[in-house]
Design a protein around this motif. Structure first.
Motif, PDB file in Angstrom:
ATOM      1  N   GLU A 242     -25.442  69.432  -0.986  1.00 13.87           N
ATOM      2  CA  GLU A 242     -24.817  68.610   0.048  1.00 13.87           C
ATOM      3  C   GLU A 242     -23.628  69.332   0.689  1.00 13.87           C
ATOM      4  OE1 GLU A 242     -25.877  65.809   1.511  1.00 13.87           O
ATOM      5  OE2 GLU A 242     -27.641  66.244   0.297  1.00 13.87           O
ATOM      6  N   LYS A 243     -22.844  70.008  -0.125  1.00 18.88           N
ATOM      7  CA  LYS A 243     -21.713  70.761   0.413  1.00 18.88           C
ATOM      8  C   LYS A 243     -22.198  71.929   1.274  1.00 18.88           C
ATOM      9  CE  LYS A 243     -18.255  69.540  -3.043  1.00 18.88           C
ATOM     10  NZ  LYS A 243     -17.355  69.992  -4.130  1.00 18.88           N
ATOM     11  N   THR A 244     -23.331  72.509   0.885  1.00 19.69           N
ATOM     12  CA  THR A 244     -23.927  73.580   1.694  1.00 19.69           C
ATOM     13  C   THR A 244     -24.336  73.054   3.057  1.00 19.69           C
ATOM     14  OG1 THR A 244     -24.766  74.675  -0.301  1.00 19.69           O
ATOM     15  CG2 THR A 244     -25.768  75.303   1.796  1.00 19.69           C
ATOM     16  N   LYS A 245     -24.924  71.879   3.099  1.00 19.13           N
ATOM     17  CA  LYS A 245     -25.353  71.295   4.371  1.00 19.13           C
ATOM     18  C   LYS A 245     -24.170  70.960   5.277  1.00 19.13           C
ATOM     19  CE  LYS A 245     -29.824  69.334   2.963  1.00 19.13           C
ATOM     20  NZ  LYS A 245     -30.640  68.111   2.887  1.00 19.13           N
ATOM     21  N   VAL A 246     -23.093  70.463   4.681  1.00 18.03           N
ATOM     22  CA  VAL A 246     -21.892  70.169   5.476  1.00 18.03           C
ATOM     23  C   VAL A 246     -21.340  71.469   6.075  1.00 18.03           C
ATOM     24  CG1 VAL A 246     -19.512  69.356   5.392  1.00 18.03           C
ATOM     25  CG2 VAL A 246     -21.290  68.084   4.186  1.00 18.03           C
ATOM     26  N   SER A 247     -21.245  72.504   5.237  1.00 23.91           N
ATOM     27  CA  SER A 247     -20.750  73.805   5.708  1.00 23.91           C
ATOM     28  C   SER A 247     -21.656  74.371   6.790  1.00 23.91           C
ATOM     29  CB  SER A 247     -20.664  74.798   4.542  1.00 23.91           C
ATOM     30  OG  SER A 247     -19.771  74.351   3.550  1.00 23.91           O
ATOM     31  N   SER A 251     -20.444  75.250  10.574  1.00 25.94           N
ATOM     32  CA  SER A 251     -20.598  76.636  11.032  1.00 25.94           C
ATOM     33  C   SER A 251     -21.429  76.706  12.309  1.00 25.94           C
ATOM     34  CB  SER A 251     -21.260  77.471   9.938  1.00 25.94           C
ATOM     35  OG  SER A 251     -21.489  78.784  10.372  1.00 25.94           O
ATOM     36  N   PHE A 252     -22.528  75.985  12.350  1.00 22.66           N
ATOM     37  CA  PHE A 252     -23.430  75.991  13.510  1.00 22.66           C
ATOM     38  C   PHE A 252     -22.709  75.517  14.770  1.00 22.66           C
ATOM     39  CE2 PHE A 252     -26.347  73.603  16.257  1.00 22.66           C
ATOM     40  CZ  PHE A 252     -27.292  74.578  16.557  1.00 22.66           C
ATOM     41  N   LEU A 253     -22.024  74.394  14.678  1.00 25.98           N
ATOM     42  CA  LEU A 253     -21.408  73.791  15.865  1.00 25.98           C
ATOM     43  C   LEU A 253     -20.203  74.585  16.352  1.00 25.98           C
ATOM     44  CD1 LEU A 253     -21.716  70.057  14.788  1.00 25.98           C
ATOM     45  CD2 LEU A 253     -22.999  71.195  16.603  1.00 25.98           C
ATOM     46  N   ILE A 254     -19.366  75.068  15.438  1.00 26.98           N
ATOM     47  CA  ILE A 254     -18.186  75.837  15.856  1.00 26.98           C
ATOM     48  C   ILE A 254     -18.602  77.179  16.443  1.00 26.98           C
ATOM     49  CG2 ILE A 254     -16.089  76.999  15.040  1.00 26.98           C
ATOM     50  CD1 ILE A 254     -15.640  74.708  13.130  1.00 26.98           C
ATOM     51  N   THR A 255     -19.615  77.819  15.824  1.00 20.88           N
ATOM     52  CA  THR A 255     -20.110  79.093  16.354  1.00 20.88           C
ATOM     53  C   THR A 255     -20.685  78.906  17.752  1.00 20.88           C
ATOM     54  OG1 THR A 255     -20.642  79.860  14.119  1.00 20.88           O
ATOM     55  CG2 THR A 255     -21.683  81.031  15.951  1.00 20.88           C
ATOM     56  N   LEU A 256     -21.443  77.843  17.947  1.00 19.44           N
ATOM     57  CA  LEU A 256     -22.009  77.540  19.263  1.00 19.44           C
ATOM     58  C   LEU A 256     -20.901  77.356  20.298  1.00 19.44           C
ATOM     59  CD1 LEU A 256     -24.561  76.911  20.943  1.00 19.44           C
ATOM     60  CD2 LEU A 256     -24.317  74.511  20.246  1.00 19.44           C
ATOM     61  N   LEU A 257     -19.829  76.668  19.912  1.00 16.25           N
ATOM     62  CA  LEU A 257     -18.692  76.447  20.817  1.00 16.25           C
ATOM     63  C   LEU A 257     -18.054  77.776  21.215  1.00 16.25           C
ATOM     64  CD1 LEU A 257     -16.606  74.583  22.208  1.00 16.25           C
ATOM     65  CD2 LEU A 257     -15.356  74.533  20.033  1.00 16.25           C
ATOM     66  N   ILE A 295     -27.162  84.099  12.397  1.00 19.88           N
ATOM     67  CA  ILE A 295     -26.434  84.633  11.237  1.00 19.88           C
ATOM     68  C   ILE A 295     -25.355  83.661  10.765  1.00 19.88           C
ATOM     69  CG2 ILE A 295     -24.848  86.446  10.473  1.00 19.88           C
ATOM     70  CD1 ILE A 295     -27.681  87.390  10.484  1.00 19.88           C
ATOM     71  N   ALA A 296     -24.740  82.943  11.694  1.00 22.68           N
ATOM     72  CA  ALA A 296     -23.715  81.964  11.320  1.00 22.68           C
ATOM     73  C   ALA A 296     -24.295  80.909  10.375  1.00 22.68           C
ATOM     74  CB  ALA A 296     -23.142  81.293  12.565  1.00 22.68           C
TER      75      ALA A 296
END
Length: 388
Positions: A242-247, A251-257, A295-296
């Motif tokens: 669950e912590k992996t999924k949150v991370s 990571s996905f959304l901030i990298t996209l931004l 990669i993110a």
């Protein structure tokens, strides 16, 4: 100041340094973090320090026979000092002292810049050598400070070399480093192909785009280190997932931004900052952006697998990307140059990341919400950012 040729020289030397670090990290890398909570510091630290010195001297000497010795002396000192510093920093991760890890990660950048300014503008060494002298000074200073923090907690009477512990460090270390080294080749092999087919100047131009990629990955890597420290100390597998999924979704959304922001910056701004040789920077970032995002995501999942000691999949995904990079580079880079290197790198990132993503979701359920932050998570994230 040093132009695209100077940037190319720095990129090649730092690429060599990174290759050396993979050999050094067999003892000083994630094996230090993984076993920090399982053995006493006095039992694992001697292996790492001794290995740092041996590898830091022997491998640069070997490199000097293959592609010149102009910067080999710098490479030797950099290799030894960076490995010794990495030992202390990775020990902090294993002890869940993420504050110290973050501090030294930031200081490596800040102090390096400070020393460059001093050496260039006060000492008046304006050649590329100033970059390496500044980096040596930075690593040396930070190692001394971190060593004092680590060693003051040690009982020197308990320092020993246990064959059993050394074997465990080596066994875990080479497996994690094999994966990391193969992934590095995916990241950097294009440098060597570009140098061979198009010259050192093209490496300098391309390396700026790669540097931006790695700057964007800072968020992903920071989250990965925190996750890794948590997983290796966590006995609850469901909680770790669950912590992996949150991370992963953070990571996905901030990298996209960050990618969107970089693509909105006019190309002229990059030229103004880095010089007219680097007018292709925005185009390079555009071609690399799918791979940067891939990669993110895979960084997070990769550290999860490393934390549960499932290392085979990391090697497999890296080999898949590497095979594609090697085969395609012979055909595409001679024709398309820098653009070809961008396309190859991006596709390689996507291939290897997709394989890791698929394996992770074989052992857990996939939901679209894994990539969408809930309102509670957004509030928690904002609170933590504002607190920092």
């Amino acid at each position: 100041m040093w132009g695209s040729e100077g940037k190319g020289v720095i990129s090649i030397v730092i690429a060599d340094l990174t290759i050396i670090s993979f050999f050094a990290n067999i003892f000083v890398g994630s094996s230090m973090s993984y076993f920090a909570s399982k053995f006493k510091v006095e039992q694992i630290l001697p292996f790492a320090y001794l290995w740092s010195v041996i590898v830091g001297i022997l491998i640069p000497v070997f490199f000097s026979f293959n592609h010149g010795s102009e910067y080999s002396n710098y490479l030797i000192v950099l290799s030894v000092l960076s490995s010794l510093l990495a030992t202390n920093v990775n020990l902090f991760v294993g002890q869940r002292n993420i504050k110290m890890f973050n501090l030294y990660t930031v200081l490596q950048q800040i102090i390096h810049i400070v020393f460059i300014v001093i050496i260039v503008y006060i000492v008046k060494i304006t050649s590329v050598d100033s970059y390496f002298i500044a980096q040596i000074s930075c690593f040396g200073l930070l190692f001394l400070v971190s060593a004092f923090q680590v060693l003051k907690q040690c009982n020197f009477k308990n320092i020993s070399f246990s064959k059993e512990i050394g074997s465990k460090l080596f066994d875990y270390g080479w497996k994690t480093q094999l994966s990391a080294f193969l992934q590095f080749l995916n990241n950097r092999l294009s440098f060597y192909f570009l140098e061979y087919f198009k010259g050192i100047v093209s490496v300098g131009v391309f390396s700026v785009g790669i540097a931006f990629s790695e700057a964007i990955w800072t968020v992903s890597r920071s989250l990965s280190v925190v996750l890794y420290a948590d997983v290796i100390n966590n006995k609850n597998s469901n909680d770790a997932i669950e912590k992996t999924k949150v991370s992963l979704r953070v990571s996905f959304l901030i990298t996209l931004l960050f990618i969107i922001i970089m693509l909105l910056i006019p190309a002229e701004v990059y030229s103004m900052i880095f010089g007219k040789d680097f007018n292709q920077t925005k185009e390079i970032v555009l071609f690399l952006s799918p791979g940067i995002l891939a990669i993110a995501v895979s960084n997070i999942i990769g550290y999860y697998f490393a934390g549960i000691n499932k290392l085979r999949i990391l090697n497999v995904k890296a080999i898949v990307g590497l095979i594609f990079t090697v085969i395609s580079s012979f055909f595409i880079i001679p024709k398309w140059g820098i653009k070809g290197a961008c396309v190859i790198t991006s596709i390689s990132y996507c291939l290897s990341s997709t394989l890791l993503f698929w394996r992770f979701y074989q052992i857990t359920d996939f939901h679209i919400k894994d990539f969408i932050l809930s309102k509670a998570e957004i509030n928690l994230l904002l609170k933590k950012v504002l607190k920092k």
